[in-house]
Scaffold this motif. Structure first.
Motif, PDB file in Angstrom:
ATOM      1  N   PRO A  65       0.845  -1.196   0.000  1.00  0.00           N
ATOM      2  CA  PRO A  65       0.000   0.000   0.000  1.00  0.00           C
ATOM      3  C   PRO A  65       0.880   1.246   0.000  1.00  0.00           C
ATOM      4  O   PRO A  65       1.974   1.235   0.573  1.00  0.00           O
ATOM      5  CB  PRO A  65      -0.790  -0.098   1.304  1.00  0.00           C
ATOM      6  N   ALA A  66       0.429   2.312  -0.615  1.00  0.00           N
ATOM      7  CA  ALA A  66       1.217   3.544  -0.687  1.00  0.00           C
ATOM      8  C   ALA A  66       1.580   4.069   0.691  1.00  0.00           C
ATOM      9  O   ALA A  66       2.662   4.597   0.887  1.00  0.00           O
ATOM     10  CB  ALA A  66       0.467   4.606  -1.482  1.00  0.00           C
ATOM     11  N   GLU A  67       0.713   3.903   1.693  1.00  0.00           N
ATOM     12  CA  GLU A  67       1.008   4.412   3.022  1.00  0.00           C
ATOM     13  C   GLU A  67       2.203   3.718   3.646  1.00  0.00           C
ATOM     14  O   GLU A  67       2.875   4.290   4.494  1.00  0.00           O
ATOM     15  CB  GLU A  67      -0.198   4.351   3.955  1.00  0.00           C
ATOM     16  N   SER A  68       2.552   2.510   3.199  1.00  0.00           N
ATOM     17  CA  SER A  68       3.738   1.835   3.720  1.00  0.00           C
ATOM     18  C   SER A  68       4.988   2.625   3.391  1.00  0.00           C
ATOM     19  O   SER A  68       5.908   2.719   4.176  1.00  0.00           O
ATOM     20  CB  SER A  68       3.864   0.433   3.127  1.00  0.00           C
ATOM     21  N   GLU A  69       5.030   3.207   2.188  1.00  0.00           N
ATOM     22  CA  GLU A  69       6.187   4.007   1.794  1.00  0.00           C
ATOM     23  C   GLU A  69       6.263   5.256   2.662  1.00  0.00           C
ATOM     24  O   GLU A  69       7.318   5.629   3.152  1.00  0.00           O
ATOM     25  CB  GLU A  69       6.082   4.388   0.317  1.00  0.00           C
ATOM     26  N   ARG A  70       5.136   5.896   2.907  1.00  0.00           N
ATOM     27  CA  ARG A  70       5.125   7.115   3.712  1.00  0.00           C
ATOM     28  C   ARG A  70       5.507   6.827   5.165  1.00  0.00           C
ATOM     29  O   ARG A  70       6.088   7.648   5.843  1.00  0.00           O
ATOM     30  CB  ARG A  70       3.756   7.774   3.661  1.00  0.00           C
ATOM     31  N   ASP A  71       5.191   5.624   5.630  1.00  0.00           N
ATOM     32  CA  ASP A  71       5.500   5.259   7.010  1.00  0.00           C
ATOM     33  C   ASP A  71       6.929   4.742   7.168  1.00  0.00           C
ATOM     34  O   ASP A  71       7.323   4.364   8.263  1.00  0.00           O
ATOM     35  CB  ASP A  71       4.530   4.161   7.490  1.00  0.00           C
TER      36      ASP A  71
END
Length: 87
Positions: free
Chosen positions: A78-84
């Motif tokens: 998921p894209a949020e994994s990169e942000r996290d």
């Protein structure tokens, strides 16, 4: 099999994974096709991945290195994994 089936299968697999875990595109293909023809589903899965990547909903990587486009082997998160800060 449809793009909607592939997208739903990817979403189901992502929800079931622990944070930071990635998914192989072949897992999505296996989820939407029979055991004997999952490879036939790969073009559909790749097209869906390209769409979700363009929409900014997923992140691609290979062996911990981010990928801006699908090329060769890759993993999906998921894209949020990169942000996290997860790969």
């Amino acid at each position: 099999m449809s793009a909607t089936d592939a997208r739903e299968a990817l979403n189901t697999l992502m929800v079931a994974r622990k944070p930071g875990a990635t998914i192989c595109p072949s897992e999505v293909a296996r989820a939407i096709a029979s055991k004997h023809n999952w490879r036939e589903a790969m073009p559909l899965v790749h097209a869906m991945v390209d769409t979700l990547l363009t929409e900014g909903l997923i992140h691609l990587s290979w062996k911990g290195t981010s990928m801006s486009a699908r090329s060769g082997p890759y993993r999906i998160a998921p894209a949020e994994s990169e942000r996290d800060g997860h790969n």
